[in-house]
Enzyme design. Structure first.
Site, mmCIF file in Angstrom:
data_model
loop_
_atom_site.group_PDB
_atom_site.id
_atom_site.type_symbol
_atom_site.label_atom_id
_atom_site.label_comp_id
_atom_site.label_asym_id
_atom_site.label_seq_id
_atom_site.Cartn_x
_atom_site.Cartn_y
_atom_site.Cartn_z
ATOM 1 N N TYR A 236 56.106 9.584 41.562
ATOM 2 C CA TYR A 236 56.660 9.522 40.257
ATOM 3 C C TYR A 236 55.743 10.118 39.073
ATOM 4 C CZ TYR A 236 59.548 6.604 43.331
ATOM 5 O OH TYR A 236 60.460 6.246 44.187
ATOM 6 N N ARG B 142 54.985 7.875 33.127
ATOM 7 C CA ARG B 142 55.220 6.274 33.534
ATOM 8 C C ARG B 142 55.028 5.458 32.258
ATOM 9 N NH1 ARG B 142 53.483 4.118 37.400
ATOM 10 N NH2 ARG B 142 55.421 2.990 38.097
ATOM 11 N N CYS C 46 54.140 15.151 20.059
ATOM 12 C CA CYS C 46 54.505 14.724 18.705
ATOM 13 C C CYS C 46 55.371 13.586 18.676
ATOM 14 C CB CYS C 46 55.316 15.908 17.867
ATOM 15 S SG CYS C 46 53.963 17.130 17.992
ATOM 16 N N GLU C 47 55.031 12.260 19.537
ATOM 17 C CA GLU C 47 55.613 11.127 19.483
ATOM 18 C C GLU C 47 54.838 10.095 19.506
ATOM 19 O OE1 GLU C 47 58.953 10.477 21.987
ATOM 20 O OE2 GLU C 47 59.114 12.396 21.955
ATOM 21 N N PRO D 269 60.566 4.421 52.207
ATOM 22 C CA PRO D 269 59.494 4.216 51.412
ATOM 23 C C PRO D 269 59.161 5.467 50.512
ATOM 24 C CG PRO D 269 58.702 4.570 53.536
ATOM 25 C CD PRO D 269 60.143 4.534 53.665
ATOM 26 N N GLY D 270 58.874 5.356 49.076
ATOM 27 C CA GLY D 270 58.322 6.651 48.537
ATOM 28 C C GLY D 270 56.843 6.311 47.833
ATOM 29 N N ARG D 271 56.770 5.320 46.947
ATOM 30 C CA ARG D 271 55.731 4.880 46.226
ATOM 31 C C ARG D 271 54.292 4.537 47.286
ATOM 32 N NH1 ARG D 271 55.618 2.920 40.872
ATOM 33 N NH2 ARG D 271 57.903 2.514 41.208
ATOM 34 N N GLY E 285 60.718 0.358 48.101
ATOM 35 C CA GLY E 285 60.341 -0.493 47.295
ATOM 36 C C GLY E 285 59.135 -1.370 47.221
ATOM 37 N N TYR F 180 57.768 3.197 31.232
ATOM 38 C CA TYR F 180 57.956 1.861 31.862
ATOM 39 C C TYR F 180 56.590 0.893 31.583
ATOM 40 C CZ TYR F 180 60.395 4.919 35.305
ATOM 41 O OH TYR F 180 61.077 5.709 35.695
HETATM 42 N N1 LLP Z 1 65.534 4.503 48.146
HETATM 43 C C1 LLP Z 1 66.357 4.443 47.037
HETATM 44 C C2 LLP Z 1 67.773 4.483 47.115
HETATM 45 C C3 LLP Z 1 65.756 4.652 45.811
HETATM 46 O O1 LLP Z 1 66.510 4.712 45.005
HETATM 47 C C4 LLP Z 1 64.425 4.627 45.742
HETATM 48 C C5 LLP Z 1 63.829 4.670 44.344
HETATM 49 C C6 LLP Z 1 63.369 4.827 46.983
HETATM 50 C C7 LLP Z 1 64.199 4.498 48.120
HETATM 51 C C8 LLP Z 1 62.177 4.603 46.915
HETATM 52 O O2 LLP Z 1 61.485 3.566 46.316
HETATM 53 P P1 LLP Z 1 59.938 3.406 46.326
HETATM 54 O O3 LLP Z 1 59.459 3.108 47.841
HETATM 55 O O4 LLP Z 1 59.226 4.654 45.904
HETATM 56 O O5 LLP Z 1 59.855 2.122 45.408
HETATM 57 N N2 LLP Z 1 60.340 6.482 38.667
HETATM 58 C C9 LLP Z 1 59.997 5.028 38.862
HETATM 59 C C10 LLP Z 1 60.405 4.352 40.303
HETATM 60 C C11 LLP Z 1 62.154 4.908 40.400
HETATM 61 C C12 LLP Z 1 62.597 3.949 41.778
HETATM 62 C C13 LLP Z 1 63.702 4.666 41.946
HETATM 63 N N3 LLP Z 1 64.389 4.569 43.477
HETATM 64 C C14 LLP Z 1 58.536 4.787 38.666
HETATM 65 O O6 LLP Z 1 57.960 5.568 38.269
HETATM 66 O O7 LLP Z 1 58.261 3.768 38.652
#
Ligand code: LLP
Length: 424
Positions: free
Chosen positions: A376, A317, A347-348, A278-280, A242, A321
């Protein structure tokens, strides 16, 4: 910090000109930087260990960027994987993440997915509801296993950010309440197929303030303490992902060091091993989407549209969002800025990346890069409008490799089959 920089006036990645990649692979194309992925992972890990957090499990959230080459880059540094589907578990395994570093989360795991993950020997199943607990227990028993599980709790905090990606409020679909967690933890202890090892939370994404994390982690700490007070063992605390990233002119997120210091404060003396998802923060600024300007379309009343060859199917995105991505010409002209609506060919009207953005003057044929698109981006791409799935390239030290080629139109059509009654 990332490794996309102007080199002799041209936007480059680790010494590779983005125009050279566009020339070789075509556009649109995603480009990822190995050095940036590695840097983001090690900065986070070092920040946590510098705070005295011993051997944290950094389970990279595969959903952010599931390309095997990206996961492999991180796995080689010791990353684990946070997964939410059998496909993601398979990707993590294929990229060399050891099963004992894989966490399987998600509100709706099917029986087949649970069985697959248990047979693969994943570290932990994060259970999000009572029916899922029962199902996991039954499947584990039938396989003659005891599944290590954590209960995912919904800490009911407001994390800010876009409503579509907030997960930590009580009315979101994720996890169970603290009261439920206590009951389910005790229930799991008595279930023959389960071994509860910990509790987990994840409160949302692109969080740019430490306060909601600290509030959630404080509540998780209380939960661990009250479970233990009932005589239940808790070894692991999964604090989710997050942490936000700087999307150019957006609120500045806390640094990994500030985040780590807060985690250390919140968990001091708790005697649990910590996991993170962590992802993002790892992938976003390690990737860009390179597109070409097809036309500059100017309305008589003054609005100027820069029509690109990338569209919402390649980077959804902004449409989904209202996300802001910095857009940089790959070879900027040194001239007064011009106000554009930057759009794709779909086309939107939603296929609009931005409106009224001042950019250096653009011409048909120019290349532009959407910055911070490594998380993402390709991950959420589709073939909408029967556009070919966008290719991906990984750069390392002056060299690049295509890590997901652009399919051909023949590939796209060959995936579909005709029903018998339509055969000639
Ligand atoms: N763990 C769980 C259980 C999650 O649902 C998520 C993201 C993460 C970890 C990783 O979160 P991060 O560190 O990346 O914030 N598609 C959206 C973001 C969706 C996130 C969903 N869950 C976007 O493009 O902003």
């Amino acid at each position: 910090m990332n490794h996309f920089e102007f080199d002799q006036g041209e936007l480059s990645c680790e010494g590779v000109r983005l125009s050279a990649i566009a020339e070789a692979v075509g556009t649109p194309v995603y480009v990822y930087s190995t050095a940036t992925l590695e840097r983001h992972f090690t900065v986070l890990r070092d920040a946590l260990t510098a705070e005295g957090i011993v051997d944290p499990l950094i389970a990279y959230a595969v959903k952010a960027n599931p390309n095997l080459a990206v996961i492999r880059t991180l796995a080689r540094l010791g990353a684990g994987a946070d997964t939410v589907s059998e496909g993601e578990v398979r990707r993590a395994l294929a990229a060399g993440v050891p099963p004992e570093r894989i966490v399987f989360s998600g509100v709706g795991k099917s029986a087949d997915e649970i069985a697959f993950a248990l047979k693969a020997g994943v570290l932990e199943m994060n259970l999000e509801s009572e029916p899922e607990l029962e199902l996991t227990s039954r499947i584990a028993q039938s396989l003659g296993l005891r599944a290590q599980v954590a209960i995912r709790v919904n800490p009911d905090v407001e994390a800010g950010g876009h409503a579509k990606i907030a997960t930590g409020k009580a009315d979101n679909k994720f996890g169970v309440s603290f009261a439920e967690a206590q009951r389910l933890y005790a229930r799991a202890t008595n279930s023959p197929g389960l071994k509860p090892v910990g509790v987990a939370c994840h409160i949302g994404s692109q969080i740019t303030d430490l306060a909601p994390f600290e509030a959630a982690f404080g509540k998780m700490r209380q939960l661990v303490e009250s479970l233990r007070a009932e005589g239940l063992g808790v070894e692991r605390l999964d604090l989710g992902g997050g942490l936000g990233v700087p999307y150019f002119n957006q609120p500045t997120p806390p640094s990994p060091a500030d985040y780590a210091a807060m985690v250390a404060r919140a968990t001091r003396g708790l005697d649990v091993s910590l996991a993170f998802e962590p992802g993002r923060v790892i992938a976003a600024n390690a990737g860009v989407l390179v597109a070409r300007v097809l036309h500059i379309h100017e309305r008589p009343e003054g609005r100027k549209f820069a029509v690109l060859d990338a569209a919402m199917n390649d980077l959804i995105r902004p449409a989904m969002y209202d996300a802001y991505h910095d857009i940089r010409p790959v070879l900027p002209r040194d001239a007064v800025g011009v106000v554009y609506d930057v759009v794709g060919p779909i086309c939107e009207t939603g296929d609009t990346f931005t409106r009224d953005r001042t950019l250096p003057p653009l011409q048909s044929g120019d290349l532009v890069a959407f910055m911070s698109a490594g998380a993402y981006g390709a991950s959420m791409s589709s073939e909408y409008n029967s556009r070919l799935l966008v290719p991906e390239v990984l750069v390392k030290d002056g060299a690049f490799a295509v890590v997901r080629p652009r399919p051909t139109y023949e590939d796209m059509l060959a995936r579909e089959t005709a029903p018998a009654w339509q055969e000639p």
